[in-house]
Design a protein around this motif. Structure first.
Motif, PDB file in Angstrom:
ATOM      1  N   ARG A 371      31.116 -38.534  11.367  1.00  0.00           N
ATOM      2  CA  ARG A 371      30.393 -37.529  12.115  1.00  0.00           C
ATOM      3  C   ARG A 371      30.947 -36.982  12.104  1.00  0.00           C
ATOM      4  O   ARG A 371      32.269 -37.284  12.839  1.00  0.00           O
ATOM      5  CB  ARG A 371      29.357 -38.186  13.655  1.00  0.00           C
ATOM      6  N   THR A 372      30.903 -35.792  11.840  1.00  0.00           N
ATOM      7  CA  THR A 372      31.737 -34.453  11.673  1.00  0.00           C
ATOM      8  C   THR A 372      31.060 -33.314  12.036  1.00  0.00           C
ATOM      9  O   THR A 372      29.893 -33.598  11.335  1.00  0.00           O
ATOM     10  CB  THR A 372      32.562 -33.858  10.280  1.00  0.00           C
ATOM     11  N   ASN A 373      32.080 -32.038  12.704  1.00  0.00           N
ATOM     12  CA  ASN A 373      31.540 -30.742  13.142  1.00  0.00           C
ATOM     13  C   ASN A 373      32.574 -30.315  13.874  1.00  0.00           C
ATOM     14  O   ASN A 373      33.875 -30.037  14.545  1.00  0.00           O
ATOM     15  CB  ASN A 373      30.639 -31.688  14.737  1.00  0.00           C
ATOM     16  N   ASP A 374      32.622 -29.264  12.766  1.00  0.00           N
ATOM     17  CA  ASP A 374      33.205 -28.059  12.944  1.00  0.00           C
ATOM     18  C   ASP A 374      32.786 -26.359  13.256  1.00  0.00           C
ATOM     19  O   ASP A 374      31.728 -26.106  12.567  1.00  0.00           O
ATOM     20  CB  ASP A 374      33.852 -28.045  11.092  1.00  0.00           C
ATOM     21  N   THR A 375      33.469 -25.321  13.507  1.00  0.00           N
ATOM     22  CA  THR A 375      32.696 -24.354  14.364  1.00  0.00           C
ATOM     23  C   THR A 375      34.326 -23.714  13.830  1.00  0.00           C
ATOM     24  O   THR A 375      34.606 -23.515  14.175  1.00  0.00           O
ATOM     25  CB  THR A 375      32.625 -24.614  15.443  1.00  0.00           C
ATOM     26  N   PHE A 376      34.128 -22.568  12.505  1.00  0.00           N
ATOM     27  CA  PHE A 376      34.761 -21.457  12.145  1.00  0.00           C
ATOM     28  C   PHE A 376      34.402 -20.003  12.453  1.00  0.00           C
ATOM     29  O   PHE A 376      33.711 -19.657  12.541  1.00  0.00           O
ATOM     30  CB  PHE A 376      35.570 -22.427  11.254  1.00  0.00           C
ATOM     31  N   GLY A 377      35.728 -19.367  12.696  1.00  0.00           N
ATOM     32  CA  GLY A 377      35.317 -18.217  12.491  1.00  0.00           C
ATOM     33  C   GLY A 377      37.012 -17.042  11.918  1.00  0.00           C
ATOM     34  O   GLY A 377      37.617 -17.806  12.135  1.00  0.00           O
ATOM     35  N   THR A 378      36.346 -15.897  10.861  1.00  0.00           N
ATOM     36  CA  THR A 378      37.799 -15.366  10.998  1.00  0.00           C
ATOM     37  C   THR A 378      37.139 -14.096  10.817  1.00  0.00           C
ATOM     38  O   THR A 378      36.281 -13.487  10.841  1.00  0.00           O
ATOM     39  CB  THR A 378      37.823 -15.517   9.355  1.00  0.00           C
ATOM     40  N   LEU A 379      37.966 -13.060  11.009  1.00  0.00           N
ATOM     41  CA  LEU A 379      37.886 -11.713  11.174  1.00  0.00           C
ATOM     42  C   LEU A 379      39.171 -11.182  10.285  1.00  0.00           C
ATOM     43  O   LEU A 379      40.339 -10.924  10.286  1.00  0.00           O
ATOM     44  CB  LEU A 379      38.327 -11.122  12.281  1.00  0.00           C
ATOM     45  N   ASN A 380      38.593  -9.762   8.907  1.00  0.00           N
ATOM     46  CA  ASN A 380      39.601  -9.227   8.537  1.00  0.00           C
ATOM     47  C   ASN A 380      39.455  -7.673   8.576  1.00  0.00           C
ATOM     48  O   ASN A 380      38.236  -7.216   8.643  1.00  0.00           O
ATOM     49  CB  ASN A 380      39.512  -9.717   6.569  1.00  0.00           C
ATOM     50  N   GLY A 381      40.561  -7.520   8.284  1.00  0.00           N
ATOM     51  CA  GLY A 381      40.242  -6.065   7.629  1.00  0.00           C
ATOM     52  C   GLY A 381      41.656  -5.226   7.285  1.00  0.00           C
ATOM     53  O   GLY A 381      42.206  -6.264   7.263  1.00  0.00           O
ATOM     54  N   GLU A 382      40.770  -3.655   6.574  1.00  0.00           N
ATOM     55  CA  GLU A 382      42.499  -3.640   5.712  1.00  0.00           C
ATOM     56  C   GLU A 382      41.966  -1.774   6.188  1.00  0.00           C
ATOM     57  O   GLU A 382      40.712  -1.118   6.431  1.00  0.00           O
ATOM     58  CB  GLU A 382      41.595  -3.402   4.333  1.00  0.00           C
ATOM     59  N   TYR A 383      42.962  -1.479   5.961  1.00  0.00           N
ATOM     60  CA  TYR A 383      43.136   0.609   6.214  1.00  0.00           C
ATOM     61  C   TYR A 383      44.330   1.140   5.089  1.00  0.00           C
ATOM     62  O   TYR A 383      45.024   0.437   5.389  1.00  0.00           O
ATOM     63  CB  TYR A 383      43.248   0.797   7.742  1.00  0.00           C
ATOM     64  N   ASP A 384      44.153   1.974   4.814  1.00  0.00           N
ATOM     65  CA  ASP A 384      44.257   3.094   3.862  1.00  0.00           C
ATOM     66  C   ASP A 384      44.476   3.911   4.736  1.00  0.00           C
ATOM     67  O   ASP A 384      44.518   4.969   4.649  1.00  0.00           O
ATOM     68  CB  ASP A 384      43.677   3.667   3.086  1.00  0.00           C
ATOM     69  N   LEU A 385      46.152   3.245   5.176  1.00  0.00           N
ATOM     70  CA  LEU A 385      47.058   4.788   5.914  1.00  0.00           C
ATOM     71  C   LEU A 385      47.229   6.002   5.181  1.00  0.00           C
ATOM     72  O   LEU A 385      48.154   6.632   5.309  1.00  0.00           O
ATOM     73  CB  LEU A 385      48.342   4.286   6.412  1.00  0.00           C
ATOM     74  N   SER A 386      47.042   5.799   3.905  1.00  0.00           N
ATOM     75  CA  SER A 386      47.604   6.863   2.572  1.00  0.00           C
ATOM     76  C   SER A 386      46.734   6.402   1.957  1.00  0.00           C
ATOM     77  O   SER A 386      46.198   5.086   1.865  1.00  0.00           O
ATOM     78  CB  SER A 386      48.852   7.311   2.481  1.00  0.00           C
TER      79      SER A 386
END
Length: 789
Positions: A371-386
């Motif tokens: 019995r396996t139970n997995d909860t996961f999450g990610t947050l990704n971001g990109e920003y063009d400084l120039s």
């Protein structure tokens, strides 16, 4: 022990180049422009090319671009970004351009079709649609396979669907460099790449390690799957279990520009029935916001008696596409319940290798379960400084609870007898991971640069516990039902472990001669800290180590169709962990270093691609002594090999996917020289894969498919005293795509192991701590129907 501050200072001083260089004038060079709004894509490309672009905002408002990655002349690059936009480039002076509407009725090159739901993923599909031109290569960003100085294959979601792949195991069966080392009906999946172990924990999710479920990864969540060969520590950092033969990266799905609503009903023998939904929408001004939801429910009996699998998956992906800012988040939950999961078959010193043809029943007890139970999450971001400086960051987390009631299958004699000793086993895991970096494009004279600076952090703690029960006899060929375990005879030690990995990496890709010659130089400082407790007592196998690992590569584009390359990669890996079957289970060993040298060539004729590489990987060898059952290092292993891969559509309506891997794997420096010169265990000399698809002429929408897989013989031990025979597996199938009213429908049927051959498909993982035989999966029928609403 190396000190980090001196290394950080060196890297940061080199990284100061990021902020004081600019592009030179027009030349054919390498560009990297992310998918996004047409306005931002054009602005970034113009800045990288060093030209002036005048744009009427009304012309580009609300329009999107797929971006580009590769080597282009200026006007060629602009034309690619403008495909399908109804706009064209018009010169206004030297190095200056503007945009104007394309003349009415003018011929225009249509954008490459990615799918019915063209999305914003990095991978532009190669001819035939089975693999992508570009894949994610960690620190180095997204790269075209012809401009990557090592071997990489990126499988598309189209391949996932057409193979009816339920888990990662089903998908990577198409790759000659990858083999599964655990039963398909087992508790967990595990693989080898170039003959060396890869655990699910080491499969990254959009570049982040440890986020995906530990034991089985559902493929309905994947837009692409990147398979990278060789040590990947420079580009991805140290992996949780120290895999060095290669890496796998799963890219999540994103909402495309067209609304998507699909339902797939599926059946797998014996009586696995399921359904999956895939829904995508974009909304907001300029459709800046996206939503993608994938849900799966499948349950029923498998082809093995008293074995059943019930799996559920739900993954929600959200994204934001702004002019300079791009954000995305993925939240997922998976559950998998398996009754009577199969284990590897362990062969005792006094037993011969059993005849797989005679194993016709499930030797796992009906009461065993996972019995396996997995909860996961990610947050990704990109920003063009120039327009030539990109900042990016990502963070992820996972919480998992796993419960097993299992037993090993230790064969003790030629008759196939073994003792069933039930074991209660629980494992709770918690993961936190993050990374951040900057990427800068600039020129110094005639040399172009792409400089990357990135920091990473990974934390995982886990607790193992359980108990043992009284043993009962059984037999591999004629399994004996045993009583359901009730009263433990002894508890297992409660083991708590904390892993902390941190790193800092710097790389520079230099381009000369209009970027036909590219050098990639880099290094990663890594620190590995492991602490463990046994029944609340601090363990004596903890360690805290650090090292700087250099890597480099050179690639030369002979012309637009041929690239040749050479690379060196070095990486620090977490030390091995003693298996539960050893005398001192869960003992942790110090980190070790692996090194790989690779040379290769790539041919791209537009509709068909062929790659060839030769490699050598060195690392320490480990084994569990057959007599003492003590696990530990024993010499070194050297894998020397050749890989040949091919993909594409060489003839209209005829597609191929496959290749060959040859490995000469030898042991050196073993205790007393007893095994020197022997072949490393669980490493076949040859792996061969060949898949083909044929669109039947005159029957629009009908496609016939076939695939053949072969692995040669493998030894079970360093002494090379026992081995399994080579094997072949053949799959056949067909699909039919048609319209019913306004609905797009695709029906797929397939038969895996069509000859119903029984064989040992693996002798374990060659560098794994717990060798054992994996039994093939019997003939399996697959049927699915996808309806687009």
């Amino acid at each position: 022990m190396l000190r980090p501050l001196s290394h950080l200072g060196l890297m940061l001083s080199l990284a100061s180049l990021l902020f004081n260089s600019s592009w030179a004038d027009d030349a054919r060079r390498s560009y990297e422009v992310s998918a996004g709004t047409l306005s931002s894509a054009l602005t970034r490309f113009a800045s990288q090319a060093g030209v002036s672009l005048s744009v009427d905002p009304a012309l580009v408002s609300g329009r999107r671009s797929e971006g580009l990655s590769g080597t282009y002349a200026v006007q060629e690059g602009f034309a690619r970004l403008l495909r399908g936009s109804g706009l064209r480039l018009q010169p206004t002076g030297e190095g200056a351009y503007t945009l104007v509407p394309a003349p009415s009725g003018a011929a225009e090159i249509a954008p490459a079709t990615i799918s019915a739901n063209a999305d914003s993923s990095d991978g532009e599909r190669y001819a035939g649609g089975q693999v992508a031109r570009r894949g994610s290569v960690g620190l180095l960003g997204s790269r075209d396979f012809m401009e990557t100085p090592f071997s990489v294959t990126t499988y598309t979601s189209q391949t996932v669907k057409n193979l009816q792949a339920r888990t990662l195991n089903d998908l990577v069966a198409s790759d000659p460099s990858v083999r599964a080392t655990n039963p398909a009906g087992g508790r967990y999946e595990q693989f080898t790449i170039r003959g060396l172990s890869l655990f699910n924990t080491d499969v990254s999710y959009n570049g982040l390690y440890g986020v995906l479920p530990t034991y089985s990864i559902d493929m309905e969540m994947a837009d692409r799957v990147d398979v990278i060969k060789g040590p990947t520590q420079l580009i991805n950092g140290i992996s949780p279990r120290g895999s060095v033969g290669g890496g796998i990266n799963v890219v999540p799905k994103r909402a495309g520009d067209k609304p998507l609503t699909e339902f797939t009903g599926s059946y797998a023998s014996d009586s696995q029935v399921g359904g999956a939904v895939d829904i995508a929408r974009r909304f907001g001004e300029g459709e800046q916001f996206g939503l993608r939801f994938n849900g799966v429910k499948q349950s029923g009996d498998t082809t093995w008696d008293h074995q059943s699998v019930d799996r559920e998956m739900a993954v929600l992906g959200l994204d934001f596409r702004g002019e300079r800012l791009r954000l995305s988040t993925d939240i997922g939950h998976t559950e998998r319940d398996t009754d009577a999961p199969q284990e590897r078959v362990l062969i005792g010193a006094l037993a011969k290798v059993p005849d797989a043809e005679d194993v016709r029943r499930n030797y796992a007890q009906a009461w065993s379960k996972a019995r396996t139970n997995d909860t996961f999450g990610t947050l990704n971001g990109e920003y063009d400084l120039s327009d030539s400086l990109l900042a990016y960051a990502a963070a992820g987390a996972r919480e998992s609870n796993h419960t097993f009631l299992r037993h090993n299958v230790p064969i003790t004699n030629d008759a196939g007898d073994f003792s069933v000793q039930p074991r209660d086993f629980t494992r709770d895991e918690s993961v936190r991971t993050a990374m951040a970096g900057v990427r800068k494009w600039f020129n110094t004279g005639a040399v172009s640069h792409e400089v990357n600076l990135a920091a990473s952090y990974f934390y995982m703690d886990f607790t193992n516990g359980g108990a043992r029960y009284a043993a009962s006899p059984s037999n591999l060929y004629d399994p004996v039902p045993t009583p359901i375990p009730v009263t433990p005879i002894r508890p297992d030690a409660k083991v708590y472990t904390e892993n902390r990995y941190s790193g800092l990496a710097l790389s520079d890709t230099l381009g000369l001669f209009e970027d036909r010659l590219q050098f990639t130089l880099g290094a990663r400082w890594q620190r590995v800290k492991v602490d463990d407790w046994n029944n609340n007592a601090k363990g004596d196998t903890a360690y805290d180590e650090e090292k700087v690992s250099p890597s480099g590569g050179v690639l030369y584009k002979v012309n637009d169709q041929v690239s040749v390359y050479a690379s060196y990669m070095e990486g620090l890996s977490q030390g091995k962990v003693a298996p539960s079957t050893s005398r001192y289970p869960d003992e942790i060993f110090p980190p070790f270093i692996s090194r790989q040298v690779e040379v290769g060539a790539k041919l791209d004729v537009g509709s068909f691609a062929f790659t060839a590489s030769a490699f050598r990987i060195k690392q320490p060898a480990y084994e569990t002594n057959a007599t003492s059952r003590v696990f530990g290092p024993n010499g070194k292993r050297e894998n020397k090999g050749i890989e040949l891969t091919m993909f594409g559509e060489p003839l209209q309506g005829f597609r191929v996917l496959g290749g060959l891997m040859y490995i000469d794997s030898q042991l050196h420096g073993t205790v007393g020289g007893a095994s020197d010169g022997n072949r490393a265990p669980a490493t076949p000399e040859y792996n061969v894969n060949l898949g083909a698809e044929w669109d039947v002429p005159g029957l629009a929408g009908l496609t016939l498919t076939t695939r053949g897989i072969h692995s040669s013989s493998q030894y079970l031990d360093q002494a090379n005293s026992k081995k399994i025979d080579g094997w072949e597996r053949f799959d056949v199938g067909a699909r039919y795509a048609f319209k019913a009213g306004e609905k797009d429908i695709t029906v797929r049927v397939g038969v895996e192991n069509v000859l119903d051959d029984r064989y040992w498909s693996s002798a374990g993982a060659s560098d794994d701590s717990e060798p054992g035989l994996t039994l093939s999966t019997p003939r399996t029928y697959l049927v699915s129907a996808t309806v687009g609403f």
